[in-house]
Design a protein around this motif. Structure first.
Motif, PDB file in Angstrom:
ATOM      1  N   HIS A  37       0.743  -1.298  -0.341  1.00  0.00           N
ATOM      2  CA  HIS A  37      -0.028   0.057  -0.036  1.00  0.00           C
ATOM      3  C   HIS A  37       1.167   1.527  -0.400  1.00  0.00           C
ATOM      4  CE1 HIS A  37      -4.156  -2.146   0.678  1.00  0.00           C
ATOM      5  NE2 HIS A  37      -3.194  -3.063   1.272  1.00  0.00           N
ATOM      6  N   TYR A  38       2.259   1.477   0.204  1.00  0.00           N
ATOM      7  CA  TYR A  38       2.648   2.788   0.247  1.00  0.00           C
ATOM      8  C   TYR A  38       4.761   1.795  -0.045  1.00  0.00           C
ATOM      9  CZ  TYR A  38       4.771   6.530   1.796  1.00  0.00           C
ATOM     10  OH  TYR A  38       5.921   7.917   1.241  1.00  0.00           O
ATOM     11  N   GLU A 221       2.548   7.962  -4.585  1.00  0.00           N
ATOM     12  CA  GLU A 221       1.002   7.641  -3.580  1.00  0.00           C
ATOM     13  C   GLU A 221       0.507   6.394  -2.856  1.00  0.00           C
ATOM     14  OE1 GLU A 221      -1.745   9.094  -6.308  1.00  0.00           O
ATOM     15  OE2 GLU A 221      -0.710   9.994  -7.490  1.00  0.00           O
ATOM     16  N   SER A 223      -1.884   3.881  -1.017  1.00  0.00           N
ATOM     17  CA  SER A 223      -3.055   3.619  -1.087  1.00  0.00           C
ATOM     18  C   SER A 223      -4.587   3.974   0.304  1.00  0.00           C
ATOM     19  CB  SER A 223      -3.284   2.428  -1.744  1.00  0.00           C
ATOM     20  OG  SER A 223      -3.382   1.890  -0.030  1.00  0.00           O
ATOM     21  N   GLU A 224      -5.744   4.401  -0.366  1.00  0.00           N
ATOM     22  CA  GLU A 224      -6.564   4.128   0.951  1.00  0.00           C
ATOM     23  C   GLU A 224      -6.154   3.783   2.172  1.00  0.00           C
ATOM     24  OE1 GLU A 224     -11.595   4.047   1.384  1.00  0.00           O
ATOM     25  OE2 GLU A 224     -10.437   4.150  -0.285  1.00  0.00           O
TER      26      GLU A 224
END
Length: 312
Positions: A37-38, A221, A223-224
């Motif tokens: 996610h990152y 970027e 993620s959520e």
């Protein structure tokens, strides 16, 4: 009275091993999700190190007994941290020219090297024939798994060089970590946790700059769900810091190394059984054999006062 003390000590060892095993296995999974996610490793690592250091300072401020920062303690821990940081770099270089399965096999062989170092420098007996056979089966089982389920390959002599550098640095960490606990007399488990996490921040910053992670920081970027998984990785980072040093203090360096190997193989076993549907039954069987063999290892006793000591 002696029987009660021995039973209590055994219970503490079992509890520490189980706690460390749980934290280690979960940490691998949570770290993988955090990276999905990152994808900036140095930033995630810095957040883990920083949050763990702040946590120790915070509980100390609230009245929990911790160890104060002292230069006389920081110096020996700095050696461990430098080896740790160099090990991360060597591991990354090795992975760039070989595969993860190669690293698993070498990782499974670390107990042999650590057992020899403990015998030569730390006054411990060599493992019994049964325990040596158990370590051998673990290493062989890991080799069988990777040879069946993946392409076990090396990218020329450069890969061998970096894998061996990583291997010996890891063996040094396993033995020197035990020496730290024996010779640097901190009062709590939180002491080693604080020193290793706080002192790991500068080399992590350096590695982040050298490897270009901070250049990605501006473009990657999140993620959520990135905050959730990074937050969980920080929580598990605190837990594995405490459980790891607690467990290391109670068992030998070789036993601690073997527990680490079994933890990783257990995680891989769960992964191939429930996630990697293409895994063969033979490869799963090889991993199960590794886990069963690891359970047969018995920690060898100390040789007594006449045993050689690791130089301070």
């Amino acid at each position: 009275m002696k029987e009660s003390t021995a039973a209590s000590a055994k219970t503490e060892i079992i509890t520490s091993v189980l706690f460390y095993s749980l934290c280690s296995s979960m940490m691998l999974v949570v770290n993988k999700l955090a990276m999905m996610h990152y994808k900036v490793p140095a930033v995630v690592n810095l957040l883990q190190l920083g949050s763990c250091s702040l946590f120790v300072f915070a509980i100390g401020f609230m009245g929990v007994k911790t160890d104060p920062l002292k230069m006389e303690y920081a110096r020996p821990y700095a050696i461990y941290v430098c080896a740790f940081a160099a090990g991360i770099y060597a591991n990354m270089r090795a992975l760039a020219v070989s595969n993860v399965e190669t690293i698993i096999v070498f990782r499974a062989c670390t107990p042999f090297c650590v057992a020899v170092v403990e015998y030569l420098f730390m006054g411990r007996e060599l493992p019994s024939k049964k325990s040596t056979a158990a370590m051998g089966i673990v290493a062989f089982g890991a080799y069988v798994y990777v040879s069946l389920d993946a392409e076990f390959s090396m990218g020329g002599m450069a890969a061998y060089f970096w894998v061996f550098v990583w291997y010996f640095l890891l063996c040094f960490q396993m033995t020197y970590g035990k020496v730290l606990l024996q010779n640097v007399k901190l009062e709590t488990v939180w002491g080693p946790v604080l020193y290793t996490n706080l002192l790991s921040i500068p080399p992590t910053l350096f590695l982040g700059m050298v490897l270009g992670d901070f250049e990605k920081y501006q473009t990657v970027e999140a993620s959520e769900n990135a905050s959730l998984w990074i937050g969980l990785s920080c929580i598990f980072g605190i837990a594995i810091g405490y459980s790891g040093w607690w467990c290391r203090d109670l068992i030998s360096a070789t036993s601690y190394t073997l527990v680490g190997v079994i933890n990783k193989l257990l995680t891989v076993t769960i992964s191939v059984a429930f996630i990697n549907k293409s895994a063969s039954w033979m490869s799963i069987g090889a991993l199960v054999v590794c886990l069963l063999a690891g359970s047969q290892y018995t920690q060898p006793p100390m040789r007594g006062e006449n045993g050689a000591k690791m130089p301070k």
